[in-house]
Scaffold this active site. Structure first.
Site, PDB file in Angstrom:
ATOM      1  N   TYR A   4       5.019   5.432  16.629  1.00  0.00           N
ATOM      2  CA  TYR A   4       3.779   4.712  16.272  1.00  0.00           C
ATOM      3  C   TYR A   4       2.577   5.527  16.756  1.00  0.00           C
ATOM      4  CZ  TYR A   4       0.248   0.925  16.400  1.00  0.00           C
ATOM      5  OH  TYR A   4      -0.888   0.154  16.234  1.00  0.00           O
TER       6      TYR A   4
ATOM      7  N   VAL B 129       0.815  -1.226   0.000  1.00  0.00           N
ATOM      8  CA  VAL B 129       0.000   0.000   0.000  1.00  0.00           C
ATOM      9  C   VAL B 129       0.846   1.273   0.000  1.00  0.00           C
ATOM     10  CG1 VAL B 129      -2.025  -1.058   1.087  1.00  0.00           C
ATOM     11  CG2 VAL B 129      -0.267  -0.012   2.539  1.00  0.00           C
TER      12      VAL B 129
HETATM   13  N1  LIG Z   1      -3.074  -5.669  17.404  1.00  0.00           N
HETATM   14  C1  LIG Z   1      -3.165  -4.576  18.158  1.00  0.00           C
HETATM   15  O1  LIG Z   1      -2.923  -4.594  19.375  1.00  0.00           O
HETATM   16  C2  LIG Z   1      -3.594  -3.285  17.511  1.00  0.00           C
HETATM   17  C3  LIG Z   1      -4.124  -2.283  18.348  1.00  0.00           C
HETATM   18  C4  LIG Z   1      -4.500  -1.081  17.759  1.00  0.00           C
HETATM   19  C5  LIG Z   1      -4.386  -0.906  16.397  1.00  0.00           C
HETATM   20  N2  LIG Z   1      -3.877  -1.900  15.605  1.00  0.00           N
HETATM   21  C6  LIG Z   1      -3.791  -1.659  14.176  1.00  0.00           C
HETATM   22  O2  LIG Z   1      -4.606  -2.596  13.518  1.00  0.00           O
HETATM   23  C7  LIG Z   1      -4.148  -2.743  12.177  1.00  0.00           C
HETATM   24  C8  LIG Z   1      -4.049  -4.227  11.847  1.00  0.00           C
HETATM   25  O3  LIG Z   1      -3.039  -4.768  12.655  1.00  0.00           O
HETATM   26  P1  LIG Z   1      -3.069  -6.222  13.296  1.00  0.00           P
HETATM   27  O4  LIG Z   1      -2.915  -6.083  14.744  1.00  0.00           O
HETATM   28  O5  LIG Z   1      -4.187  -6.989  12.748  1.00  0.00           O
HETATM   29  O6  LIG Z   1      -1.602  -6.662  12.809  1.00  0.00           O
HETATM   30  P2  LIG Z   1      -0.952  -7.739  11.912  1.00  0.00           P
HETATM   31  O7  LIG Z   1       0.424  -7.351  11.759  1.00  0.00           O
HETATM   32  O8  LIG Z   1      -1.242  -9.061  12.456  1.00  0.00           O
HETATM   33  O9  LIG Z   1      -1.647  -7.535  10.472  1.00  0.00           O
HETATM   34  C9  LIG Z   1      -1.278  -6.463   9.646  1.00  0.00           C
HETATM   35  C10 LIG Z   1      -1.388  -6.871   8.184  1.00  0.00           C
HETATM   36  O10 LIG Z   1      -0.996  -5.725   7.395  1.00  0.00           O
HETATM   37  C11 LIG Z   1      -0.212  -6.197   6.312  1.00  0.00           C
HETATM   38  N3  LIG Z   1       0.661  -5.123   5.827  1.00  0.00           N
HETATM   39  C12 LIG Z   1       1.685  -4.530   6.494  1.00  0.00           C
HETATM   40  N4  LIG Z   1       2.296  -3.647   5.707  1.00  0.00           N
HETATM   41  C13 LIG Z   1       1.656  -3.661   4.507  1.00  0.00           C
HETATM   42  C14 LIG Z   1       1.833  -2.977   3.291  1.00  0.00           C
HETATM   43  N5  LIG Z   1       2.827  -2.089   3.105  1.00  0.00           N
HETATM   44  N6  LIG Z   1       0.981  -3.217   2.265  1.00  0.00           N
HETATM   45  C15 LIG Z   1      -0.012  -4.151   2.421  1.00  0.00           C
HETATM   46  N7  LIG Z   1      -0.228  -4.834   3.551  1.00  0.00           N
HETATM   47  C16 LIG Z   1       0.613  -4.602   4.594  1.00  0.00           C
HETATM   48  C17 LIG Z   1       0.585  -7.361   6.890  1.00  0.00           C
HETATM   49  O11 LIG Z   1       1.083  -8.208   5.876  1.00  0.00           O
HETATM   50  C18 LIG Z   1      -0.442  -8.013   7.803  1.00  0.00           C
HETATM   51  O12 LIG Z   1      -1.168  -9.014   7.113  1.00  0.00           O
HETATM   52  C19 LIG Z   1      -2.826  -1.991  12.085  1.00  0.00           C
HETATM   53  O13 LIG Z   1      -3.050  -0.735  11.487  1.00  0.00           O
HETATM   54  C20 LIG Z   1      -2.430  -1.834  13.537  1.00  0.00           C
HETATM   55  O14 LIG Z   1      -1.589  -0.723  13.743  1.00  0.00           O
HETATM   56  C21 LIG Z   1      -3.480  -3.094  16.146  1.00  0.00           C
END
Ligand SMILES: NC(=O)c1ccc[n+]([C@@H]2O[C@H](COP(=O)([O-])OP(=O)(O)OC[C@H]3O[C@@H](n4cnc5c(N)ncnc54)[C@H](O)[C@@H]3O)[C@@H](O)[C@H]2O)c1
Length: 274
Positions: free
Chosen positions: A157, A66
């Site tokens: 972050y 992305v």
């Molecule tokens: N897990 C938590 O505690 C938490 C809390 C708050 C917010 N978030 C946010 O939730 C969102 C999803 O995270 P998650 O926890 O499910 O994490 P995760 O890392 O398990 O999943 C993230 C996904 O994004 C994909 N990704 C990363 N960079 C990319 C790129 N350049 N292009 C396309 N795809 C890409 C990865 O391959 C992965 O499949 C993120 O934005 C994260 O910051 C997570």
């Protein structure tokens, strides 16, 4: 209530964690979903095939980084047309990464490109595509509770996620100009393979009994907020805070907050006004 059944959706970061849970919910409710992620094509197609087994909607996988603007445009604007003959009217900018504050400028910049720039570009591309197609739609951006509160453990972050909240709640005019509502979701710590695991490890290093480790969210619980924001067409420029015990719309009552600050805050010295 806008129908999810039969609609076209695009979700980034859909190969695991929160994005996969949202994709699953949307397909279960009858949407046709483009699952966009960095994960390799074969594994991605197999994930999409699994979701198609749910019966109601369908899913296709699209490998994309992305942070590459041309690739993002191809995936978000062209792929839904190619796969389903329609522009995506539900767009979830969810891909995100986390790095330590001492990771160095290049890695911090990469994180900003994924967490912040791709979210802003994805929102703008979606809005243009939906307006051009003469449709109405909704964009949901993934922020974090670390975008509503201080997160001293990962300051860069936190900056990227405060940016997502600030951007998303500032997109209010897109509803009138483009027929597109923009909201964001701010989850607390959620059990996911990368971002969630990173924070669980970080808090565990601080204290093996850290209170945040006891009650982590499941991706499915977080996904409920996306569905609620998609289905309620009154919700625009909202930030949904998702915590283990409760999910709520964060109160951005600027006038109230400012007045409270004037009443309760520590006054700073200032020259007298003439
Ligand atoms: N897990 C938590 O505690 C938490 C809390 C708050 C917010 N978030 C946010 O939730 C969102 C999803 O995270 P998650 O926890 O499910 O994490 P995760 O890392 O398990 O999943 C993230 C996904 O994004 C994909 N990704 C990363 N960079 C990319 C790129 N350049 N292009 C396309 N795809 C890409 C990865 O391959 C992965 O499949 C993120 O934005 C994260 O910051 C997570």
């Amino acid at each position: 209530m806008p129908a999810i059944q039969g609609s076209t959706a695009w979700i980034s970061g859909a190969a695991q964690g929160i994005g996969l849970a949202v994709a699953r919910e949307l397909v279960a409710k009858g949407a046709n979903v483009v699952m966009a992620d960095l994960l390799d094509e074969t594994k991605g197609q197999s994930l999409a095939a699994d979701l198609c087994q749910l019966g109601a909607g369908t899913a296709v996988y699209d490998r994309v980084d992305v942070t590459d603007t041309a690739s993002l445009h191809r995936s978000l604007v062209e792929k839904p047309q190619e796969a389903f003959g329609c522009c995506a009217t539900i767009v979830v900018n969810n891909a995100g990464i986390v790095v330590n504050d001492d990771a160095g400028d290049a890695k911090i910049k990469s994180m900003m490109d994924v967490n912040m720039m791709a979210v802003m570009k994805g929102t703008q591309m979606a809005a243009e595509a939906i307006r051009s197609a003469g449709k109405k739609g909704v964009v949901i951006n993934t922020a974090s509770m670390g975008g509503l509160l201080p997160l001293p453990e990962t300051q860069a972050y936190a900056a990227s996620k405060w940016a997502v909240v600030g951007f998303s709640i500032s997109c209010r005019p897109l509803k009138k100009s483009h027929g597109v509502r923009v909201n964001c979701v701010c989850p607390a710590m959620t059990q996911t393979p990368a971002v969630g695991t990173f924070f669980a490890k970080k808090f565990k290093e601080q204290d093996a009994n850290h209170p945040l480790l006891k009650d982590q969210l499941l991706p499915e619980e977080v996904a409920d907020a996306y569905i609620a924001l998609i289905e309620n067409d009154k919700l625009n420029s909202q930030a949904a805070a998702i915590m283990p015990q409760v999910s709520y719309l964060h109160n951005f009552d600027f006038v109230g907050v400012t007045m409270q600050g004037i009443q309760d805050g520590v006054k700073l010295p200032r020259r007298a006004r003439l």
